[in-house]
Design an enzyme around this catalytic site. Structure first.
Site, short mmCIF file in Angstrom:
data_model
loop_
_atom_site.label_atom_id
_atom_site.label_comp_id
_atom_site.label_asym_id
_atom_site.label_seq_id
_atom_site.Cartn_x
_atom_site.Cartn_y
_atom_site.Cartn_z
N ASP A 277 0.83 -1.20 0.00
CA ASP A 277 0.00 0.00 0.00
C ASP A 277 0.86 1.26 0.00
OD1 ASP A 277 -2.77 -1.17 2.09
OD2 ASP A 277 -2.11 -1.67 0.05
N GLU B 117 -40.23 -25.41 -16.12
CA GLU B 117 -38.95 -24.72 -16.33
C GLU B 117 -37.83 -25.48 -15.65
OE1 GLU B 117 -39.46 -20.86 -14.50
OE2 GLU B 117 -41.53 -20.76 -15.16
N LYS C 27 -34.97 -26.21 -13.22
CA LYS C 27 -34.65 -25.55 -11.96
C LYS C 27 -33.15 -25.30 -11.95
CE LYS C 27 -35.52 -25.64 -7.05
NZ LYS C 27 -34.15 -25.39 -6.56
N ASP D 214 -29.53 -24.36 -10.85
CA ASP D 214 -28.84 -24.52 -9.57
C ASP D 214 -27.87 -23.35 -9.38
OD1 ASP D 214 -28.16 -25.60 -7.20
OD2 ASP D 214 -27.08 -27.32 -8.01
N GLU E 47 -32.20 -16.31 -11.72
CA GLU E 47 -31.09 -17.04 -11.11
C GLU E 47 -29.76 -16.57 -11.72
OE1 GLU E 47 -32.48 -19.05 -8.98
OE2 GLU E 47 -31.01 -20.58 -8.41
N TYR F 227 -36.92 -15.51 -14.57
CA TYR F 227 -38.09 -16.39 -14.57
C TYR F 227 -39.29 -15.91 -13.76
CZ TYR F 227 -35.50 -18.16 -10.48
OH TYR F 227 -34.81 -18.27 -9.31
N LYS G 250 -37.69 -32.37 -7.96
CA LYS G 250 -36.23 -32.51 -7.91
C LYS G 250 -35.79 -33.83 -8.55
CE LYS G 250 -34.46 -29.21 -5.30
NZ LYS G 250 -34.16 -29.54 -3.99
N CYS H 278 -27.39 -40.85 28.87
CA CYS H 278 -27.04 -39.70 28.03
C CYS H 278 -25.52 -39.64 27.89
CB CYS H 278 -27.56 -38.42 28.66
SG CYS H 278 -26.96 -36.94 27.83
N CYS I 207 -24.31 -36.24 29.84
CA CYS I 207 -24.40 -35.97 31.28
C CYS I 207 -24.56 -37.24 32.10
CB CYS I 207 -25.55 -35.02 31.57
SG CYS I 207 -27.18 -35.77 31.40
N CYS J 287 -32.80 -37.90 26.99
CA CYS J 287 -32.04 -37.74 28.22
C CYS J 287 -32.96 -37.15 29.28
CB CYS J 287 -30.87 -36.78 27.92
SG CYS J 287 -30.21 -36.00 29.39
N CYS K 112 -28.31 -31.22 32.19
CA CYS K 112 -27.57 -31.76 31.04
C CYS K 112 -26.96 -30.62 30.24
CB CYS K 112 -28.48 -32.59 30.15
SG CYS K 112 -27.63 -33.15 28.67
#
Ligand code: IVH
Length: 693
Positions: A40, A121, A123, A125, A180, A232, A320, A414, A417, A432, A438
């Site tokens: 700098d 449409e 999808k 990613d 997107e 979209y 999906k 547990c 504890c 637990c 705990c």
């Protein structure tokens, strides 16, 4: 180097050319490559010398002089932009049967047997964006954020060449185009190759690369990365010029936005299925990543009638692609303790890439699941991941099981504890019994309290909570709000056990600035909205949607609390969306002394805002509790309920003295009778419709 006053005119001109060149190179290294080549101080020296020579020889100032370039402003953090219309997400389905259910649900809601046209449409990613245009000019851009408030990425979006900065005449005066931002596969590979050579960050997949490139405080870096967009949907629009999703896409193209060429109208589920299969086949050959196909009701009139659930539209869904699978080894099985004491088994896996994401843990759900599938440490297992869902183990490869393997024994104590862990009859989950003693439960409750949908305290992530908890700095939510005061007080007063001081600035990984930022983040939350506060309390079964319902129905925390303490449940159980079991959990929560004391301590530190039903406030239905009964003529019960909610009403399932209106259709039975008995006002369907105009 010569003193400036010793320079001849020719020498001055030569040096100015050299300086312009050097400074441009330094700018490039700093802004474009994020990799400064000079210090700098050296940079400042060059700029000074350039300015000094120019002052002495004003007629030599070059067109490309560094003094004319205003350095890109580098922000320290993104400004926030509140979306005028929330940016919602989509519900997910994974099979054509579920798509069928979705379509049937839409038809049932609209009370029609006719086929409904859907826009389908790919999808994409990537990351969603919203771009705002006023009088045809691009004025601001935002990320989705939490759907309500996003980050201001105006400068970053401006660098994406596909985004029009000026719309043609005729476009609406106010227009928000949403879509997107993504990185094409080729651009992703090229970026990683370049970054490998330059020993810089390698991105796991195109989506991460797009996110890392878009969310850059220095927009010059975004400019250097190759980002693309598909448009979209829309947000705020001053005048709607389209009646269907299809017409909207035509408009988008006329305005200069890229619209995906695979978008296609389908008229029934058979066509939807065929199209889905086709897209899945060509998926690998597409130049960009997609993770499914989105279906949207094509007609905007129908979209408006269908409206929204809490966070997703009723008129659209994401189908999906099937989960991606891979084979890997279980290295260990651990049992985690959650904030309600639930014991959840988790498998630590040998890290494996599943469809572009590295996976090293998977949930095993509960002890029955381990037994049923006989998962053992050392087993080779099929792991799968679908979308953002937590990775799951599908099955064991018995042929690869080591000879000395032993079945996993689920603990009956547990692991944190040591208290007994018991399983109630008919319950899948072992819990637990340590309760307050705990540490794991207390710690998880704190993590929940500061999480994104609750108090959202930046800087108090899981790791910090763990550390502060372990050192006794934070034990209960109210401690968060006394942290600064305790930190500023004399150290010895608040010295912790084992000689560690609370003084945060002196802790590893902390400095004056980060501590200041943490306190600022905490102080910014001293006023909190009612739904967030209710959610943050961590009442069993009460997620953010239920917290919102409670806020809408009780409006103030005092009203909720006093009803619950008095075990006054009539109103609670009449709320549409709150069942008997959940009601019991809520009442039990307020029945515990400890919870009340946590609430009391907290309320000494913070202010919980009253909830004002923000829907349509001047409507006659706003704030009223309504009950529907009998068969309606114009619309289904579902649509009527949604409409009432849109106008600010609360819909209850049964008539009580809290009911303001009972809307009666034909063949109304006992509810209408009860309304007459209680003197509750009865409305006809027409009268109700009038109130929603
Ligand atoms: S429409 C109200 N269309 O998927 C509907 N979303 O889970 C708003 N996405 O946040 C979204 N491709 O980031 C829509 N063709 C598409 C999409 C799409 C990808 C993403 C988007 C959204 C998420 C929904």
């Amino acid at each position: 180097m010569k003193e400036i006053h010793e320079l001849s005119k020719i020498e001055a001109a030569t040096e100015l050319a050299k300086l312009a060149n050097l400074i441009a190179k330094a700018d490039n290294a700093y802004y474009q490559n994020d990799a400064p080549e000079i210090t700098d101080a050296e940079y400042d020296r060059l700029k000074h010398r350039n300015a000094a020579i120019e002052a002495l020889f004003p007629d030599l100032v070059r067109a490309d002089s560094p003094s004319k370039r205003v350095g890109a402003t580098v922000q320290s953090k993104f400004n926030k932009i509140e979306h005028r219309f929330p940016m919602l997400s989509l519900g997910d389905v994974f099979s054509i049967d579920e798509v069928d259910d979705f379509v049937l649900g839409v038809k049932r809601f609209l009370n029609t047997a006719e086929n409904i046209a859907f826009m389908t449409e790919p999808k994409i990613d990537g990351l969603s964006f919203s771009a705002r245009y006023e009088n045809g000019k691009f004025v601001s851009g935002a990320t989705r954020g939490d759907g309500v408030i996003g980050e201001d990425i105006t400068a970053n979006l401006r660098t994406i060449k596909q985004l029009p900065l000026q719309l043609p005449q005729g476009a609406p005066q106010i227009l928000e185009v949403r879509g997107e931002v993504y990185m094409a596969k080729d651009d992703f590979f090229a970026l990683n190759k370049k970054n490998t050579a330059e020993k810089k960050k390698i991105f796991a997949n195109p989506r991460n690369a797009a996110a890392g490139s878009l969310r850059q405080l220095n927009p010059n870096i975004t400019a250097e990365r190759k980002l693309s967009i598909w448009a979209y949907t829309w947000g705020e629009v001053s005048e709607s010029q389209w009646q269907t999703q299809e017409e909207f896409f035509i408009k988008l193209q006329q305005w200069g936005f890229p619209v995906n060429p695979l978008n296609k109208i389908c008229s029934n589920v058979a066509e939807i299925e065929e199209n889905f299969k086709h897209i899945m086949e060509i998926r690998a050959d597409l130049p960009y990543d997609i993770d499914g196909v989105v279906y949207k009701v094509n007609s905007i009139t129908l979209q408006n009638r269908l409206g929204f659930l809490t966070r997703t539209p009723r008129w659209a869904i994401a189908h999906k692609f099937p989960a991606e699978q891979a084979l890997t080894k279980i290295e260990n099985i651990r049992v985690q303790v959650g904030r309600t004491g639930a014991l959840t088994p988790v498998a630590d896996l040998e890290s494996i890439n599943v469809g572009g994401v590295m996976v090293s843990h998977a949930t095993l759900h509960n002890e029955d699941e381990i037994k049923r599938k006989d998962f053992r440490i050392g087993d080779m297992v099929v792991v799968q991941r679908a979308g953002d869902v937590i990775p799951q183990l599908v099955e064991v490869r018995l042929d690869k099981r080591p000879a000395d393997s032993v079945p996993f024994v689920f603990p009956d104590r547990c692991p944190e504890c040591g208290a007994h862990a018991i399983r109630e009859e008919n319950e899948a989950i072992r819990r637990c019994t340590g309760g307050l003693t705990c540490p794991a439960q207390a710690k998880e409750r704190l993590k929940h309290f500061v999480s994104k949908e609750a108090f959202d305290i930046v800087g108090l992530g899981d790791k910090v909570v763990e550390e502060f908890f372990a050192d006794g700095i934070l034990r209960s939510p109210a401690d968060i709000f006394t942290l600064e005061e305790r930190n500023n007080a004399a150290d010895d007063l608040f010295a912790l056990t084992d000689n560690k001081s609370l003084h945060l600035e002196s802790r590893n990984g902390w400095g004056t600035l980060s501590v200041k930022n943490l306190f600022n983040a905490i102080n910014a939350r001293r006023t909190i909205s009612l739904p967030r506060f209710i959610y943050a309390l961590g009442i069993p079964q009460v997620g953010s949607a239920t917290a919102l319902l409670l806020a809408k129905n009780y409006n103030t925390f005092d009203a909720l609390q006093s009803d619950m303490i008095a075990k006054e449940t009539a109103k609670l159980v009449s709320i549409d969306g709150i069942g008997a079991e959940m009601a019991t959990d809520i009442v039990e929560f307020f029945g515990e002394e400890h919870n009340l004391s946590v609430i009391e301590q907290l309320r000494r530190q913070i202010k919980v805002e009253d909830f004002i039903n923000e829907e349509i406030n001047d409507s006659q239905l706003s704030g009223k509790t309504v009950v529907f009964t009998g068969t309606l003529e114009k619309m289904t019960r579902l649509e009527a309920k949604a409409l009432a909610q849109k106008f600010g009403a609360k819909v209850a399932g049964s008539v009580s003295s809290h009911t303001d209106y009972v809307i009666v259709g034909t063949e109304a039975g006992s509810k209408a009778k009860k309304a007459t008995e209680l003197g509750v006002k009865i409305l006809s369907e027409e009268e109700f419709m009038e109130m929603t105009k």
